[in-house]
Design a protein around this motif. Structure first.
Motif, PDB file in Angstrom:
ATOM      1  N   SER A  10       0.868  -1.140  -0.141  1.00  0.00           N
ATOM      2  CA  SER A  10      -0.044  -0.224   0.049  1.00  0.00           C
ATOM      3  C   SER A  10       0.946   1.343   0.062  1.00  0.00           C
ATOM      4  O   SER A  10       0.333   2.371  -0.210  1.00  0.00           O
ATOM      5  N   PHE A  11       2.183   1.284   0.249  1.00  0.00           N
ATOM      6  CA  PHE A  11       3.073   2.084   0.349  1.00  0.00           C
ATOM      7  C   PHE A  11       4.382   1.627   0.017  1.00  0.00           C
ATOM      8  O   PHE A  11       4.827   0.523   0.170  1.00  0.00           O
ATOM      9  N   PHE A  12       5.483   2.858  -0.409  1.00  0.00           N
ATOM     10  CA  PHE A  12       6.730   2.378  -0.847  1.00  0.00           C
ATOM     11  C   PHE A  12       7.421   3.165   0.256  1.00  0.00           C
ATOM     12  O   PHE A  12       7.275   4.463   0.625  1.00  0.00           O
ATOM     13  N   SER A  13       8.766   2.819   0.670  1.00  0.00           N
ATOM     14  CA  SER A  13       9.886   3.842   1.251  1.00  0.00           C
ATOM     15  C   SER A  13      10.686   4.007   0.257  1.00  0.00           C
ATOM     16  O   SER A  13      11.132   3.202  -0.544  1.00  0.00           O
ATOM     17  N   LEU A  14      11.123   5.179   0.386  1.00  0.00           N
ATOM     18  CA  LEU A  14      12.224   5.851  -0.637  1.00  0.00           C
ATOM     19  C   LEU A  14      13.542   6.116   0.081  1.00  0.00           C
ATOM     20  O   LEU A  14      13.432   6.835   0.956  1.00  0.00           O
ATOM     21  N   GLU A  15      14.606   5.384  -0.396  1.00  0.00           N
ATOM     22  CA  GLU A  15      15.795   5.137   0.289  1.00  0.00           C
ATOM     23  C   GLU A  15      16.381   6.741   0.071  1.00  0.00           C
ATOM     24  O   GLU A  15      16.960   7.319   1.154  1.00  0.00           O
ATOM     25  N   GLY A  16      16.427   7.133  -1.118  1.00  0.00           N
ATOM     26  CA  GLY A  16      16.812   8.617  -1.440  1.00  0.00           C
ATOM     27  C   GLY A  16      18.463   8.562  -1.010  1.00  0.00           C
ATOM     28  O   GLY A  16      19.229   7.775  -1.200  1.00  0.00           O
ATOM     29  N   PHE A  17      18.541   9.856  -0.199  1.00  0.00           N
ATOM     30  CA  PHE A  17      19.954  10.024   0.121  1.00  0.00           C
ATOM     31  C   PHE A  17      20.030   9.707   1.871  1.00  0.00           C
ATOM     32  O   PHE A  17      20.782  10.309   2.383  1.00  0.00           O
ATOM     33  N   SER A  18      19.321   8.597   2.148  1.00  0.00           N
ATOM     34  CA  SER A  18      19.251   8.595   3.543  1.00  0.00           C
ATOM     35  C   SER A  18      20.858   8.166   4.232  1.00  0.00           C
ATOM     36  O   SER A  18      20.979   8.296   5.529  1.00  0.00           O
ATOM     37  N   LYS A  19      21.486   7.459   3.438  1.00  0.00           N
ATOM     38  CA  LYS A  19      22.721   6.975   3.735  1.00  0.00           C
ATOM     39  C   LYS A  19      23.632   8.100   4.068  1.00  0.00           C
ATOM     40  O   LYS A  19      24.818   7.979   4.908  1.00  0.00           O
ATOM     41  N   TYR A  20      23.454   9.411   3.757  1.00  0.00           N
ATOM     42  CA  TYR A  20      24.124  10.524   3.927  1.00  0.00           C
ATOM     43  C   TYR A  20      23.440  11.532   4.812  1.00  0.00           C
ATOM     44  O   TYR A  20      23.009  12.548   4.053  1.00  0.00           O
TER      45      TYR A  20
END
Length: 316
Positions: A10-20
């Motif tokens: 029902s939803f997605f998580s966006l990793e994006g630039f979360s490592k930084y």
């Protein structure tokens, strides 16, 4: 999710630039500034092409379409990116992901076709100037723009509908947006039909338009070289220099993203390229078309004069 519902999200998580995390505030500031400049620049260009009678020509008609496209393209992904850069919950609902994927694909695909149409417009203007008003009539321009929009929207609908019907074994997208290739990496199994669709659309909208644009500019170059005076050659080339610059920027970024080998070590670089492609190119388009264009400069100056006149209080 368990059992048979494993691939229904029902939803997605966006990793994006979360490592930084320390970089996110910098990216937020950069993206926000670029987005606001994009909105201002392209909105201004649309406004002056509508209000200035001298700019009611095929080239500026297509340019107005390009500016509107750039506004839609950036607005499809950048607002979500800005929110996620400041949020610990970097999520997007399924319907939001579908809309974002569709709009990004539709606007990007339409721009591929429109840039080809604009190259043809420059070819007719330079290589066949006497028949230019007849060949590039208003009806023909509207038809070309309509075909560009229809091609982009229909191919995007085809890709998005098949991509979102693919069973997914996860909901963590290793990207800052619902980019189709990043979503398809979550597929439980490879789909030959989906691979054929993506390949077919990529060939239709990347190599073929590039080939047609190159052919147009070969004929343009031949015509320019036949002009006897250096001043005449320079003046003629200047009418298509802005379009050529935009083509190089747009297809350079697109080809670097979609036609290079994929590897885990290059994913972060892919995100940076995608971010630049998403905000820098649309921001630069109105600037490129304005820098060496006296008509656009004059029309912009006239518009600013009118605005300042309206804002000046009347004196008794």
């Amino acid at each position: 999710m368990q059992g048979e519902n494993l691939t229904v999200w029902s939803f997605f998580s966006l990793e994006g630039f979360s490592k930084y995390p320390k970089l996110e505030i910098v990216l937020f500031t950069f993206s926000l500034v670029m987005y606001l400049i994009t909105l201002l620049g392209n909105s201004t260009l649309i406004l002056i092409t509508v209000l200035e009678p001298r700019l009611h020509t095929p080239m500026y008609f297509f340019l107005g379409n390009l500016s509107f496209m750039d506004i839609c393209y950036t607005s499809a992904s950048i607002p979500t990116l800005l929110v996620n850069l400041l949020s610990s919950q970097k999520t997007i609902v399924f319907s939001g992901c579908a809309v974002q994927m569709y709009l990004s694909l539709a606007m990007g695909s339409t721009e591929c076709v429109l840039l080809t149409v604009m190259a043809y417009d420059r070819y007719v203007a330079i290589c066949n100037p006497l028949r230019y008003p007849i060949i590039m009539s208003r009806q023909v321009c509207v038809l070309m723009a309509t075909v560009s929009w229809a091609t982009g929207c229909l191919t995007a609908l085809l890709e998005t509908s098949f991509a979102l019907q693919t069973p997914l074994c996860g909901n963590l997208i290793d990207h800052f947006t619902c980019e189709i290739l990043a979503v398809l990496k979550l597929a439980c199994t490879s789909s030959l039909l989906m691979d054929v669709i993506v390949l077919g659309v990529s060939v239709l909208l990347l190599p073929i338009p590039v080939l047609l644009i190159c052919i147009s500019y070969i004929f343009i170059l031949i015509t320019i070289l036949r002009i006897s005076s250096a001043e005449g050659r320079s003046k003629t080339f200047s009418t298509c220099a802005a379009h050529l610059t935009v083509v190089v920027l747009y297809y350079g970024a697109a080809l670097s993203m979609y036609l290079k080998p994929s590897s885990s070590s290059s994913r972060e670089i892919d995100k940076v390229i995608s971010l630049l492609y998403g905000v820098l190119t649309p921001m630069l388009n109105p600037i490129i078309y304005s820098l060496r264009n006296k008509e656009v400069k004059d029309a912009t100056r006239k518009l600013l004069d009118k605005i300042s006149l309206y804002q000046t209080p009347e004196t008794l």
